[in-house]
Enzyme design. Structure first.
Site, PDB file in Angstrom:
ATOM      1  N   GLY A 132     -11.556  -6.419   3.633  1.00 36.78           N
ATOM      2  CA  GLY A 132     -11.776  -6.756   2.090  1.00 36.78           C
ATOM      3  C   GLY A 132     -11.604  -5.867   1.326  1.00 36.78           C
ATOM      4  N   SER A 184      -8.422 -12.782   4.595  1.00 33.95           N
ATOM      5  CA  SER A 184      -8.773 -11.766   5.605  1.00 33.95           C
ATOM      6  C   SER A 184      -7.335 -11.569   6.701  1.00 33.95           C
ATOM      7  CB  SER A 184      -9.938 -11.911   6.214  1.00 33.95           C
ATOM      8  OG  SER A 184     -10.292 -10.678   7.246  1.00 33.95           O
TER       9      SER A 184
HETATM   10  N1  LIG Z   1      -4.884  -3.562  -5.525  1.00 32.57           N
HETATM   11  C1  LIG Z   1      -5.585  -4.543  -5.734  1.00 32.57           C
HETATM   12  N2  LIG Z   1      -5.495  -5.438  -7.048  1.00 32.57           N
HETATM   13  C2  LIG Z   1      -6.169  -6.309  -7.273  1.00 32.57           C
HETATM   14  N3  LIG Z   1      -6.979  -7.058  -6.375  1.00 32.57           N
HETATM   15  C3  LIG Z   1      -7.167  -6.552  -5.131  1.00 32.57           C
HETATM   16  C4  LIG Z   1      -6.290  -5.090  -4.720  1.00 32.57           C
HETATM   17  N4  LIG Z   1      -6.572  -4.917  -3.428  1.00 32.57           N
HETATM   18  C5  LIG Z   1      -7.302  -6.078  -2.887  1.00 32.57           C
HETATM   19  N5  LIG Z   1      -7.573  -6.796  -3.816  1.00 32.57           N
HETATM   20  C6  LIG Z   1      -8.500  -8.119  -3.854  1.00 32.57           C
HETATM   21  O1  LIG Z   1      -9.281  -7.955  -2.702  1.00 32.57           O
HETATM   22  C7  LIG Z   1      -8.912  -8.954  -1.500  1.00 32.57           C
HETATM   23  C8  LIG Z   1      -8.760  -8.452  -0.186  1.00 32.57           C
HETATM   24  O2  LIG Z   1      -7.951  -7.611  -0.044  1.00 32.57           O
HETATM   25  P1  LIG Z   1      -7.181  -7.350   1.206  1.00 32.57           P
HETATM   26  O3  LIG Z   1      -5.990  -6.305   1.139  1.00 32.57           O
HETATM   27  O4  LIG Z   1      -6.822  -8.447   1.903  1.00 32.57           O
HETATM   28  O5  LIG Z   1      -8.105  -6.792   2.244  1.00 32.57           O
HETATM   29  P2  LIG Z   1      -8.178  -6.265   3.759  1.00 32.57           P
HETATM   30  O6  LIG Z   1      -6.755  -6.391   4.216  1.00 32.57           O
HETATM   31  O7  LIG Z   1      -8.395  -4.668   3.516  1.00 32.57           O
HETATM   32  O8  LIG Z   1      -9.079  -6.996   4.449  1.00 32.57           O
HETATM   33  C9  LIG Z   1      -7.377  -9.617  -1.985  1.00 32.57           C
HETATM   34  O9  LIG Z   1      -7.248 -10.807  -1.807  1.00 32.57           O
HETATM   35  C10 LIG Z   1      -7.501  -9.174  -3.550  1.00 32.57           C
HETATM   36  O10 LIG Z   1      -7.994 -10.483  -4.243  1.00 32.57           O
HETATM   37 MG   LIG Z   2      -6.003  -7.635   5.367  1.00 32.60          MG
END
Ligand SMILES: Nc1ncnc2c1ncn2[C@@H]1O[C@H](COP(=O)(O)OP(=O)(O)O)[C@@H](O)[C@H]1O
Ligand SMILES: [Mg+2]
Length: 1083
Positions: A132, A184
Site C-alpha cells: 500500500g 494490492s
Molecule cells: N503517486 C500516487 N498518487 C496517487 N495515489 C497513489 C500514488 N501512489 C499510491 N497511491 C494510492 O495508494 C494505493 C496503493 O498503491 P499501490 O501502488 O497499489 O501500493 P503497493 O503496490 O505498494 O501495494 C493506490 O491504489 C492509490 O490509491
Molecule cells: Mg502493488
C-alpha cells in the site's frame, strides 16, 4: 581566455565567489517546491531521525511526495490524485539532470533511460516499500513515462500500447483488495522493457512471482478475492453470464467471494475496470475465443466454490449440489461423472496397483479448494506467458543483444504484517529480506568496501546487515525452508505442529527466531502457541504454522489432475499436462514461482509448456526464483524507489509519525543517508573519467599520454574542483556531490558542438585532401598519357616529314628519269603543286594570256590544259554574247581582215565601235527619202567629201548604202547611183588618211568614172560597204598612190606621203597629193 570559456560554458548561471567562477544551479523551483530540502543529503542535521521525518512531513503537507537521498527516490503515498503526472511534467523532466528540478519519479525514470541510451548499460529500477505504499503506482508511472516520451519506431506503436495494457489485465487477475491496500498486488512482478539503439521501446517481458493462491478460496475479513471475479459478475453482459452459468451482480451467491464479507468497496469501480480490461484483451492480441475460454476458467472456479459435500450415515462423502458440477463439466469440457468421482474419491497407487478410496468430508473440501487454487494459479501463469508472447520483440533479424538494452522494473509485494500471518506472508517477507540484502550489497556494503579498496579515507557507517535473517530462512539444510521441505517429505505423520517443533529444535537460540516455548516473559505472551516469530529487518512478525505443510506441498489429488488433463478447454489443457502424471511420488508443486529461466534473448521464444519443475516444494521454488531474480538485478545498474506509507487508513494528508518512523528505520533510509553523506555520490575509473571529460581541458585533449592519475589530476584542476569535492583513489576518482558532476556534464554538453566542429573540420580536411590527391594523381596520369600521345604524334610527323623531304630530294635528283618508285612521289608532288598553282592562277578572261610556267615534265599537259581553259573561257564568252555585239564583232573581224597591218589608222579604229549608221533618217533629205520609197531602207549612211575627178574640188555629200547599191546624195538630189554588182573594187591608202576610191567600170555610160571620197570614218564605212556589196576581197590597199579611172580612158592619181599634218593639195603634175601624219589619231 580560459576564464571566458568557463563563463560562456555556463551561460547566465554564474556568480563570482572568491575570485573564481562558482556556479549556481538554475533555479526553476517555485517557493512551494523549496519546502524543506529536496535532497536529504542537504539536511543540516543528517544523523537525526527526527529531522529526517520532519522534512518528510513538511514536504508531505505541501503534497511534495518525492524527496531524494542522493540518487535514491523516497516517495510518500499521497492517497490522492496529484496534478504532477501530465505530459507537460514529463516534458519538463526529459533530458534534464537529476538535480536540476524538483524531485520526481520522472527524473529517476529519465535518468535510467538516458543511461540506457548513452552508455548502453542495462538498468533496473527497484521499487520497495510495504503493502500500500505506492509501489505499483510508481511502476505504472514509470511505464507511462517511457511509453509517452520515448521515440517510436514504425511498428513500436502497438508495443507501447501492449506494454501499457498488460498492467490492467494482470491487475484484474493478480490484484485484490486487502486491509492495507484496495488494489494490492498479490503476486510479484518483474518487467523488462526493451529499447532499441535509438531508445524506442521495442518489446517487453514479465516475470511473475508466487501468486497468493490461497486468496482464491479464502479471504480475511475485510478483504476480497481477486478483482476479476467481481468485475465479471458486475459487468459481464447477460448472454456471457448465461453461458458461464453465473448470476449477474450477486457475488454473495458464491462461496469463494463471501469470506471477507465485503464484495463491494466504494473505492473500486469494477465496472470501469471491466471496460478497461475488455479493451486491453484486444490490444494484447486475445481473440474472442481465448477471452471466453479464460472467463470460463474464472467461472469454473466460482462453481467449484459452490460445490458442496455431505456425509451420509456411513461417513461416506458425496456431492450435495449437482448444478455446479454440471456447469463445471460444461465450462472445463470434462466428463461430469469423472469429475464427481474425482471430487469425492482419491486414487492411491500402492505397489503398482491403483486403488480408489473415498475421501472424508474434510479431504473432499480441501481437494476441491486445491483444485480451485491450481486452476486459477496455473491460468494466471498462462496469462503472463500469453502477454509475454504479445510483448516479445518480433523482428528477429534486427534483434541482437548488442543493439538493444533493457530497463527492468521490479514491483514486488511489500513487507506485510497482519494479525494472522501465514505461509504467504512468510514468503513475501522473505522476499523483502532478500531485496533489502541486495540493497545493502549494492549500496552500503559494496560502497564501503570500495572506499577501502581505493584507499580513500573513510569513516565506517554502522548499519544492520540482514544477511543473518536471509540465512535463517534459506540456508541449506539448516534454514526454515529446508526444515519445511524436510517435514513435507518426511513419511509418517508430519504436521504443521511437528514442523514447529522441529524449528524450535533446530533454530532455538537464533537471535531472530522466537516461539512461544522459546520466549520468555513479555514476548511469550505475544507469540501464540502455534506461531513462530521472526525478527525481520523491518520488524517482528508472528507466523501461524497452520497450513504451512499443505501450502508448501500444494497438494492436488492425482485423479483431479487426470480429469483436468482431459479438459477440452484449451487453457486448462495447456495448464495441466499429462507429463505430470508420470511422477507419482510427489504431489504437484507450485508453478507460479516461475520455472522458466529469464534471459533477455528469450523474450520471444516462450512456449506454453507448463511442464512442472518437480524439484522442490513451493518455498524452495520460490527461493530459487528469487535467487535467479537477484542475479538478474545484480547484472544491471540499479536505481531505487523507496515507498513510504504515511497512514494505515489510506487517507490523504494524514502523516502518522510512528508508522513513518518505523518504515524509515526498516528501509534503512538513515543508514543510506549517512553512507551517502560520508561518501561520494559518484565514482568512475580514471580511464573512463578521462575518456569522457578530456575535451574539457587543453592538456588532456585530444589524448593524454602520461599516467592516468596525473591526467585526471590535471583535468580536475582545470575544471576548478575544490579539494572537498573529490578524492582520487587508486584507480578511481570519487566525486562527492552530484552537482559537481552535473556541472561537468553540462560543460561537456556545451563543449560538444566545438568538438564536433573539430571532428568535422578534420574529417572534411582529410576528405578534401584525399580527394585532391586522387584528382591530382588522376591529372598526372592523364597528362602523362596525353603528353605521350602528343610526343608520339610529333615524332611520327617528323619522321614522315623527313621521309617526305628525303623522297622529294631523291625524286628531284631523278626527276628526269622515267617514273619509278624513287621519283614518283616527287613527280606526283610536282604535278599536284603545278595543278594547284594553275587552279589558283586560272586566266580570268579570254584576253588574259597569263599561264603558269609548267615544269618540263608537264609542258604538254599544260599546253593542253591551257587550250582547254581558253576554249572554255571562249565558250563561256560566246554563250554570253548579244546579237548586236556579234554583229559588231563580225564587222570588226571583217575590218581586221581587210585593214590589219595594212593601214596606219586601223589600230586606232579597233576600240571604237561601229555604229548602225552615221546619219539618222531626219538628216537625210525628205525628198530623197520619198524618192527612195519606204521599202528601200538605208542600211548605212555617212557624211563624205567627194573630190571632183578633175579639179579635185571637195564637195560635201551623203553616202547612203541601200539594199542593192550605193547612193550619193547632195542635199535633195541623188547625184549618183552605183549598183553593187557594178562596183569593181575599193581602194584605200596604207596611210592614216580617210580617202577611198570606188572603182566602177568605165564602160558604163551612166557612170562618170571612179568616185574619190574622203570620210572621217573610213575604216567603218569601207568595211560596211565591203560587207553590203560583198566586196571584202576587193578592197585594195595601196602603198603610195591610188590610181583611178576618169571617164574616157583617162586616169587620175592620188599620191600619199607622210607629213606633219593632213593636207590635201593638187600638185602640179595633176595628181592629188595627200599628206598624212605618221601617227594620226583622227581619221
Ligand atoms: N503517486 C500516487 N498518487 C496517487 N495515489 C497513489 C500514488 N501512489 C499510491 N497511491 C494510492 O495508494 C494505493 C496503493 O498503491 P499501490 O501502488 O497499489 O501500493 P503497493 O503496490 O505498494 O501495494 C493506490 O491504489 C492509490 O490509491
Ligand atoms: Mg502493488
Amino acid at each position: 581566455m580560459r576564464e571566458r570559456e568557463r563563463r560562456m560554458r555556463y551561460l547566465g548561471r554564474e556568480v563570482e565567489v572568491e575570485g573564481g567562477v562558482r556556479l549556481v544551479m538554475e533555479s526553476t523551483l517555485s517557493a512551494r517546491d523549496r519546502v524543506g530540502v529536496q535532497d536529504f543529503l542537504l539536511l543540516e542535521n543528517y544523523s537525526s531521525e527526527a529531522a529526517f521525518i520532519e522534512n518528510l512531513r513538511r514536504r508531505y503537507r505541501e503534497n511534495l511526495i518525492y524527496t531524494y537521498i542522493g540518487s535514491v527516490l523516497v516517495s510518500v503515498n499521497p492517497y490522492r490524485e496529484l496534478e504532477i503526472y501530465s505530459k507537460q511534467h514529463m516534458e519538463r523532466y526529459r533530458g534534464v539532470n537529476f538535480y536540476e528540478i524538483s524531485p520526481h519519479i520522472y527524473a529517476l525514470a529519465d535518468n535510467s533511460y538516458r543511461a540506457v541510451r548513452t552508455e548502453r548499460k542495462d538498468q533496473c529500477i527497484l521499487i520497495s516499500g510495504e503493502s500500500g505504499a505506492g509501489k505499483t503506482e510508481a511502476s505504472k508511472k514509470i511505464l507511462q513515462y517511457y511509453t509517452t516520451m520515448c521515440p517510436t519506431r514504425d511498428n513500436t506503436h502497438s508495443i507501447r500500447e501492449r506494454l501499457l495494457q498488460s498492467t490492467p489485465v494482470l491487475e484484474a487477475f493478480g490484484n485484490a483488495k486487502t486491509l492495507r491496500n484496495d488494489n494490492s498486488s498479490r503476486f510479484g512482478k518483474y518487467m523488462d522493457v526493451q529499447f532499441d539503439y535509438k531508445g524506442a521501446p521495442i518489446g517487453g517481458h514479465i516475470l511473475n512471482y508466487l501468486l497468493e493462491k490461497s486468496r482464491v478460496v479464502h479471504q480475511n475479513h475485510g478483504e476480497r478475492n481477486f478483482h476479476i471475479f467481481y468485475q465479471l459478475l458486475e459487468s459481464g453482459d447477460s448472454a456471457l453470464l448465461l453461458r458461464l452459468g453465473l448470476e449477474k451482480n450477486i457475488p454473495q451467491q458464491y462461496h469463494y467471494l463471501v469470506k471477507g464479507c465485503c464484495p463491494r468497496v466504494s473505492s473500486i469501480s469494477d465496472k470501469n475496470s471491466w471496460k478497461i480490461i475488455s479493451k486491453a484483451f484486444t490490444v494484447i492480441g486475445f481473440n474472442e475465443d481465448e477471452v471466453e475460454e479464460l472467463l470460463k476458467v474464472v467461472a469454473s472456479v466460482l462453481h467449484l466454490g459452490n460445490t458442496q459435500f455431505g456425509e451420509d450415515e456411513y461417513g461416506m462423502t458425496h456431492l450435495t449440489t449437482e448444478t455446479p458440477v454440471k456447469y463445471l463439466s460444461e465450462l472445463l469440457g470434462v466428463k461430469g461423472s469423472s469429475l464427481s468421482v474425482a471430487l469425492t474419491h482419491k486414487k492411491i497407487v500402492a505397489k503398482g496397483e491403483e486403488m480408489i478410496g473415498p475421501l472424508s468430508l474434510e479431504q473432499a473440501l480441501s481437494g476441491r479448494d486445491a483444485l480451485a487454487k491450481a486452476i486459477y494459479g496455473r491460468t494466471f501463469t498462462w496469462l503472463v506467458q500469453k502477454i509475454n508472447q504479445s510483448l516479445a520483440f518480433q523482428d528477429e533479424v534486427y534483434y541482437t543483444s548488442k543493439c538493444s538494452s533493457v530497463i527492468g522494473l521490479l514491483d514486488i509485494y511489500g513487507f506485510e504484517v497482519f494479525q494472522h500471518n501465514s505461509f504467504e506472508q512468510f514468503c513475501i517477507n522473505y522476499c523483502n529480506e532478500k531485496l533489502q540484502q541486495l540493497f545493502i550489497e549494492l549500496t552500503l556494503k559494496s560502497e564501503q568496501e570500495e572506499y577501502e579498496a581505493e584507499g580513500i579515507g573513510w569513516e565506517t557507517v554502522e548499519y544492520f546487515n540482514n544477511k543473518i535473517i536471509c540465512d535463517l530462512v534459506e540456508e541449506k539444510f539448516k534454514g526454515i525452508i529446508a526444515i519445511l521441505d524436510e517435514e513435507c517429505l518426511r513419511p509418517g505423520d508430519a504436521s504443521d505442529i511437528t514442523f514447529l517443533e522441529k524449528l524450535e529444535d533446530r533454530l532455538g537460540g537464533h537471535a531472530h527466531f522466537v516461539t512461544h516455548k522459546l520466549a520468555n516473559g513479555k514476548t511469550r505472551k505475544a507469540v501464540g502457541r502455534e506461531e513462530f516469530r521472526l525478527l525481520h529487518y523491518a520488524g517482528e512478525v508472528n507466523y501461524n504454522v497452520n497450513g504451512f505443510l499443505d501450502k508448501n506441498n500444494d497438494l492436488l489429488y492425482r485423479n483431479l489432475k487426470e480429469v483436468m488433463c482431459q479438459s477440452r478447454n484449451r487453457i486448462v489443457k495447456q495448464c495441466f499436462s499429462t507429463d505430470e502424471l508420470v511422477d507419482q511420488r510427489r504431489p504437484e508443486t507450485v508453478r507460479q514461482t516461475n520455472a522458466h529461466t529469464h534471459t533477455r534473448t528469450h523474450t520471444h521464444t516462450h512456449t506454453f509448456t507448463l511442464s512442472p519443475l518437480l524439484c522442490g516444494q513451493a518455498a524452495t521454488q520460490f527461493k530459487l526464483s528469487l535467487a535467479k531474480l537477484m542475479e538478474i538485478l545484480m547484472s544491471k545498474e540499479p536505481s531505487y524507489i523507496r515507498c513510504i506509507k504515511p497512514n494505515d487508513a489510506k487517507q490523504p494528508g494524514k502523516f502518522e509519525e510512528v508508522l513513518v518512523r518505523h518504515q524509515v528505520k526498516y528501509l534503512g533510509l538513515m543508514e543510506n543517508l549517512r553512507v551517502r553523506r560520508a561518501g561520494f555520490a559518484y565514482r568512475r575509473s580514471f580511464e573512463a573519467f578521462l575518456q569522457r571529460y578530456k575535451p574539457l581541458c587543453p592538456d588532456t585533449w585530444p589524448n593524454w599520454q602520461g599516467e592516468l592519475y596525473d591526467g585526471v589530476s590535471i583535468l580536475v584542476q582545470h575544471l576548478n574542483y575544490k579539494p572537498e569535492e573529490y578524492k582520487l583513489g587508486r584507480s578511481k576518482i570519487f566525486i562527492r556531490f552530484p552537482k559537481t558532476l552535473f556541472l561537468t556534464e553540462d560543460a561537456l554538453e556545451m563543449k560538444k558542438p566545438t568538438i564536433s566542429i573539430i571532428l568535422q573540420k578534420n574529417w572534411r580536411g582529410y576528405r578534401e585532401r584525399a580527394k585532391y590527391h586522387r584528382i591530382r594523381h588522376a591529372v598526372i596520369v592523364i597528362q602523362s598519357w596525353w603528353r605521350g600521345v602528343k610526343g608520339r604524334r610529333r615524332a611520327k610527323r617528323r619522321r614522315q616529314a623527313a621521309d617526305t623531304i628525303r623522297s622529294l630530294i631523291k625524286g628531284f635528283i631523278l626527276r628526269q628519269e622515267p617514273r619509278c618508285p624513287d621519283n614518283e612521289y616527287f613527280l606526283d608532288h610536282v604535278r599536284f603543286s603545278f595543278l594547284m598553282t594553275i587552279k589558283r592562277n586560272l586566266p580570268k578572261s579570254v584576253l588574259d594570256r597569263t599561264w603558269p610556267r609548267p615544269p618540263p615534265s608537264l609542258t604538254e599537259a599544260s599546253a593542253y590544259l591551257h587550250r582547254l581553259c581558253i576554249r572554255n573561257l571562249v565558250n563561256d564568252y560566246c554563250r554570253k554574247i548579244q546579237p548586236e555585239w556579234k554583229n559588231q564583232l563580225e564587222q570588226k573581224v571583217v575590218a581586221s581582215g581587210i585593214f590589219k597591218g595594212q593601214k596606219d589608222n586601223y589600230p586606232q579604229s579597233v576600240p571604237r565601235l561601229f555604229v548602225g549608221t552615221r546619219l539618222e533618217n531626219e538628216e537625210i533629205n525628205l525628198k530623197v527619202r520619198q524618192t527612195l520609197g519606204s521599202d528601200n531602207r538605208v542600211k548605212y549612211g555617212v557624211a563624205v567629201t567627194k573630190y571632183d575627178r578633175h579639179g579635185y574640188r571637195p564637195r560635201p555629200r551623203q553616202l547612203l548604202l541601200m539594199g542593192s547599191g550605193i547612193i550619193l546624195v547632195q542635199e535633195s538630189k541623188i547625184k549618183q547611183r552605183i549598183d553593187y554588182s557594178s562596183l569593181l573594187g575599193i581602194s584605200v591608202s596604207s596611210f592614216s588618211d580617210g580617202f577611198f576610191v570606188l572603182h566602177v567600170p568605165t564602160t558604163d555610160s551612166k557612170q562618170k568614172g571612179d568616185l574619190v571620197l574622203q570620210c572621217d570614218h573610213v575604216i567603218e564605212a569601207v568595211t560596211k560597204l565591203a560587207i553590203v556589196a560583198d566586196k571584202i576581197h576587193n578592197v585594195n590597199i595601196s602603198q603610195d598612190s591610188i590610181k583611178f579611172a576618169i571617164a574616157r580612158g583617162k586616169e587620175g592619181v592620188i599620191d600619199f606621203t607622210y607629213g606633219a599634218e593632213l593636207r590635201v593639195v593638187k600638185t602640179k603634175n595633176g595628181h592629188l597629193t595627200v599628206t598624212a601624219p605618221q601617227n594620226v589619231s583622227s581619221i
